[in-house]
Design a protein around this motif. Structure first.
Motif, PDB file in Angstrom:
ATOM      1  N   ASP A   1     -13.653  -6.267  17.729  1.00  0.00           N
ATOM      2  CA  ASP A   1     -12.504  -7.005  17.208  1.00  0.00           C
ATOM      3  C   ASP A   1     -12.579  -7.117  15.684  1.00  0.00           C
ATOM      4  OD1 ASP A   1     -11.557  -7.320  19.762  1.00  0.00           O
ATOM      5  OD2 ASP A   1     -12.316  -9.367  20.009  1.00  0.00           O
ATOM      6  N   ALA A   2     -13.784  -7.413  15.171  1.00  0.00           N
ATOM      7  CA  ALA A   2     -13.949  -7.517  13.721  1.00  0.00           C
ATOM      8  C   ALA A   2     -13.724  -6.170  13.047  1.00  0.00           C
ATOM      9  CB  ALA A   2     -15.349  -8.047  13.389  1.00  0.00           C
ATOM     10  N   GLN A   3     -14.182  -5.106  13.695  1.00  0.00           N
ATOM     11  CA  GLN A   3     -14.004  -3.761  13.156  1.00  0.00           C
ATOM     12  C   GLN A   3     -12.523  -3.394  13.122  1.00  0.00           C
ATOM     13  OE1 GLN A   3     -15.597  -0.342  15.443  1.00  0.00           O
ATOM     14  NE2 GLN A   3     -16.816   0.112  13.626  1.00  0.00           N
ATOM     15  N   ALA A   4     -11.795  -3.744  14.183  1.00  0.00           N
ATOM     16  CA  ALA A   4     -10.364  -3.457  14.229  1.00  0.00           C
ATOM     17  C   ALA A   4      -9.604  -4.235  13.163  1.00  0.00           C
ATOM     18  CB  ALA A   4      -9.810  -3.780  15.618  1.00  0.00           C
ATOM     19  N   ALA A   5      -9.999  -5.516  12.970  1.00  0.00           N
ATOM     20  CA  ALA A   5      -9.346  -6.334  11.945  1.00  0.00           C
ATOM     21  C   ALA A   5      -9.608  -5.762  10.556  1.00  0.00           C
ATOM     22  CB  ALA A   5      -9.842  -7.776  12.030  1.00  0.00           C
ATOM     23  N   GLN A   6     -10.832  -5.303  10.315  1.00  0.00           N
ATOM     24  CA  GLN A   6     -11.150  -4.710   9.019  1.00  0.00           C
ATOM     25  C   GLN A   6     -10.362  -3.433   8.784  1.00  0.00           C
ATOM     26  OE1 GLN A   6     -15.233  -3.613   8.529  1.00  0.00           O
ATOM     27  NE2 GLN A   6     -15.037  -3.199   6.355  1.00  0.00           N
ATOM     28  N   THR A   7     -10.241  -2.610   9.836  1.00  0.00           N
ATOM     29  CA  THR A   7      -9.474  -1.370   9.710  1.00  0.00           C
ATOM     30  C   THR A   7      -8.009  -1.659   9.407  1.00  0.00           C
ATOM     31  OG1 THR A   7     -10.967  -0.240  11.246  1.00  0.00           O
ATOM     32  CG2 THR A   7      -8.793   0.737  10.906  1.00  0.00           C
ATOM     33  N   ALA A   8      -7.451  -2.667  10.084  1.00  0.00           N
ATOM     34  CA  ALA A   8      -6.057  -3.030   9.840  1.00  0.00           C
ATOM     35  C   ALA A   8      -5.873  -3.551   8.425  1.00  0.00           C
ATOM     36  CB  ALA A   8      -5.609  -4.072  10.862  1.00  0.00           C
ATOM     37  N   SER A   9      -6.834  -4.343   7.953  1.00  0.00           N
ATOM     38  CA  SER A   9      -6.752  -4.878   6.595  1.00  0.00           C
ATOM     39  C   SER A   9      -6.822  -3.758   5.569  1.00  0.00           C
ATOM     40  CB  SER A   9      -7.883  -5.879   6.362  1.00  0.00           C
ATOM     41  OG  SER A   9      -7.869  -6.362   5.039  1.00  0.00           O
ATOM     42  N   GLU A  10      -7.756  -2.822   5.773  1.00  0.00           N
ATOM     43  CA  GLU A  10      -7.874  -1.700   4.842  1.00  0.00           C
ATOM     44  C   GLU A  10      -6.612  -0.848   4.851  1.00  0.00           C
ATOM     45  OE1 GLU A  10     -11.376   0.342   6.022  1.00  0.00           O
ATOM     46  OE2 GLU A  10     -12.743  -1.092   5.058  1.00  0.00           O
TER      47      GLU A  10
ATOM     48  N   GLY B   1      -3.591  -1.906   5.395  1.00  0.00           N
ATOM     49  CA  GLY B   1      -2.571  -2.616   4.633  1.00  0.00           C
ATOM     50  C   GLY B   1      -2.748  -2.455   3.139  1.00  0.00           C
ATOM     51  N   TYR B   2      -3.989  -2.588   2.677  1.00  0.00           N
ATOM     52  CA  TYR B   2      -4.252  -2.401   1.252  1.00  0.00           C
ATOM     53  C   TYR B   2      -3.969  -0.972   0.815  1.00  0.00           C
ATOM     54  CZ  TYR B   2      -6.367  -7.006   0.617  1.00  0.00           C
ATOM     55  OH  TYR B   2      -6.576  -8.352   0.507  1.00  0.00           O
ATOM     56  N   ARG B   3      -4.273  -0.001   1.685  1.00  0.00           N
ATOM     57  CA  ARG B   3      -4.027   1.396   1.317  1.00  0.00           C
ATOM     58  C   ARG B   3      -2.528   1.662   1.200  1.00  0.00           C
ATOM     59  NH1 ARG B   3      -6.538   6.175   0.875  1.00  0.00           N
ATOM     60  NH2 ARG B   3      -8.537   5.167   1.235  1.00  0.00           N
ATOM     61  N   ILE B   4      -1.728   1.079   2.088  1.00  0.00           N
ATOM     62  CA  ILE B   4      -0.270   1.250   1.981  1.00  0.00           C
ATOM     63  C   ILE B   4       0.216   0.712   0.642  1.00  0.00           C
ATOM     64  CG2 ILE B   4       1.930   0.460   2.910  1.00  0.00           C
ATOM     65  CD1 ILE B   4       0.671   0.546   5.685  1.00  0.00           C
ATOM     66  N   LEU B   5      -0.305  -0.453   0.251  1.00  0.00           N
ATOM     67  CA  LEU B   5       0.085  -1.042  -1.031  1.00  0.00           C
ATOM     68  C   LEU B   5      -0.355  -0.161  -2.192  1.00  0.00           C
ATOM     69  CD1 LEU B   5       1.204  -3.425  -2.673  1.00  0.00           C
ATOM     70  CD2 LEU B   5      -1.073  -4.476  -2.525  1.00  0.00           C
ATOM     71  N   ALA B   6      -1.627   0.266  -2.171  1.00  0.00           N
ATOM     72  CA  ALA B   6      -2.154   1.064  -3.282  1.00  0.00           C
ATOM     73  C   ALA B   6      -1.483   2.422  -3.383  1.00  0.00           C
ATOM     74  CB  ALA B   6      -3.664   1.237  -3.114  1.00  0.00           C
ATOM     75  N   ASP B   7      -1.118   2.997  -2.238  1.00  0.00           N
ATOM     76  CA  ASP B   7      -0.513   4.328  -2.246  1.00  0.00           C
ATOM     77  C   ASP B   7       0.938   4.331  -2.720  1.00  0.00           C
ATOM     78  OD1 ASP B   7      -2.878   5.352  -1.359  1.00  0.00           O
ATOM     79  OD2 ASP B   7      -2.224   5.737   0.695  1.00  0.00           O
ATOM     80  N   ASN B   8       1.536   3.151  -2.807  1.00  0.00           N
ATOM     81  CA  ASN B   8       2.961   3.119  -3.112  1.00  0.00           C
ATOM     82  C   ASN B   8       3.302   2.372  -4.402  1.00  0.00           C
ATOM     83  OD1 ASN B   8       4.559   4.315  -0.610  1.00  0.00           O
ATOM     84  ND2 ASN B   8       2.848   3.121   0.216  1.00  0.00           N
ATOM     85  N   VAL B   9       2.330   1.842  -5.114  1.00  0.00           N
ATOM     86  CA  VAL B   9       2.619   1.182  -6.388  1.00  0.00           C
ATOM     87  C   VAL B   9       2.793   2.233  -7.472  1.00  0.00           C
ATOM     88  CG1 VAL B   9       1.395  -0.936  -5.777  1.00  0.00           C
ATOM     89  CG2 VAL B   9       0.157   0.931  -6.901  1.00  0.00           C
ATOM     90  N   THR B  10       3.488   1.854  -8.553  1.00  0.00           N
ATOM     91  CA  THR B  10       3.699   2.791  -9.659  1.00  0.00           C
ATOM     92  C   THR B  10       2.522   2.819 -10.613  1.00  0.00           C
ATOM     93  OG1 THR B  10       4.866   1.048 -10.873  1.00  0.00           O
ATOM     94  CG2 THR B  10       6.209   2.550  -9.514  1.00  0.00           C
TER      95      THR B  10
END
Length: 277
Positions: A199-208, A210-219
């Protein structure tokens, strides 16, 4: 989507990734298991006719040879990151069933020798099998059932149905039942810990993610650096800002840092570096 697809999905859910972890440990421990097989076969020859001992040893060694081929794909996949197919997992599971049955059977052979030495050897083999299943098969519920749960139930049945001549079987059977209870409690605790970890591993993967979506789409350009200065991540916007593809920048060890900025970068890194425990 037909019945065959539904069946394959059920098989993959039953033979889950935990079996792959078990296969890796099994492949690594194969030489030790071969030595243990030879030793137990020699002891069986002291309790029963050597023909029985030789036949069991040969059969179990053949199964261990099968185990090498059945677990090698999972061991190789751990090194390369390649996926494991349902057929490979099914082959390993069939091998696990066969080896567990063989070790339970040799325990039954010891027990039915109708001697005190045979009974002691039988209990030792059975409890070792249960312990092995608890220690190495906790990654997979079905693996634990085959290599731990079923042998434990079989041990209690054999001890109840085939008494040792001249022995008070009541206390013996009760202490065996208590040992199985301890093993079951330990297995339950390990499965609870494993679920918490997953469960902790899945939560960490989901969090990462989310951050990757943000980082991949900022200018703006976002990058992450290792302690020695090389980049381990840089956002796709690097192409627009610098004119280089992210893959051209990753891994470069300080090539893209201005020399006059290097002392400040090192000082900042040393300031925020975690102190040793």
């Amino acid at each position: 989507w037909d019945e065959k697809d539904a069946f394959n999905l059920q098989v993959r859910n039953l033979l889950d990734e935990g079996l792959d972890e078990l296969a890796v440990h099994s492949w690594q421990a194969l030489p030790l298991r071969v030595l243990v097989t030879l030793g137990v076969g020699a002891i069986l020859g002291l309790v029963m006719a050597w023909q029985f001992a030789a036949a069991w040893t040969a059969a179990t060694l053949a199964m261990e040879g099968w185990s090498w081929f059945a677990t090698w794909p999972q061991y190789r996949a751990r090194k390369t990151g390649a996926p494991t197919s349902s057929a490979q997992r099914a082959n390993h599971f069939a091998n696990l069933v066969a080896i567990s049955a063989s070790w339970f059977f040799v325990g039954a052979l010891f027990w039915t020798s109708q001697t005190t030495a045979g009974a002691i050897c039988a209990v030792t083999v059975w409890l070792s099998l249960i312990g092995y299943g608890q220690a190495f098969s906790f990654q997979s519920p079905v693996g634990s059932l085959v290599s731990g749960g079923l042998p434990a139930a079989g041990m209690l049945i054999v001890a109840f149905v085939v008494p040792v001549p001249g022995a008070a079987m009541g206390p013996i059977w009760l202490i065996l039942a208590i040992s199985v209870g301890f093993a079951a409690a330990g297995f339950k605790q390990m499965m609870t810990s494993r679920r918490s970890f997953l469960d902790a591993q899945a939560a960490q993967t989901a969090s990462e993610a989310g951050y990757r979506i943000l980082a991949d789409n900022v200018t703006d350009v976002i990058s992450r650096h290792a302690a020695e200065g090389g980049m381990t991540y840089i956002s796709p916007s690097a192409k627009r800002v610098f004119g280089w593809e992210p893959e051209e920048i990753l891994g470069k060890a300080r090539d893209n840092i201005r020399p006059e900025d290097m002392p400040r970068l090192i000082t900042t890194h040393d300031h925020y570096e975690m102190p040793p425990l």
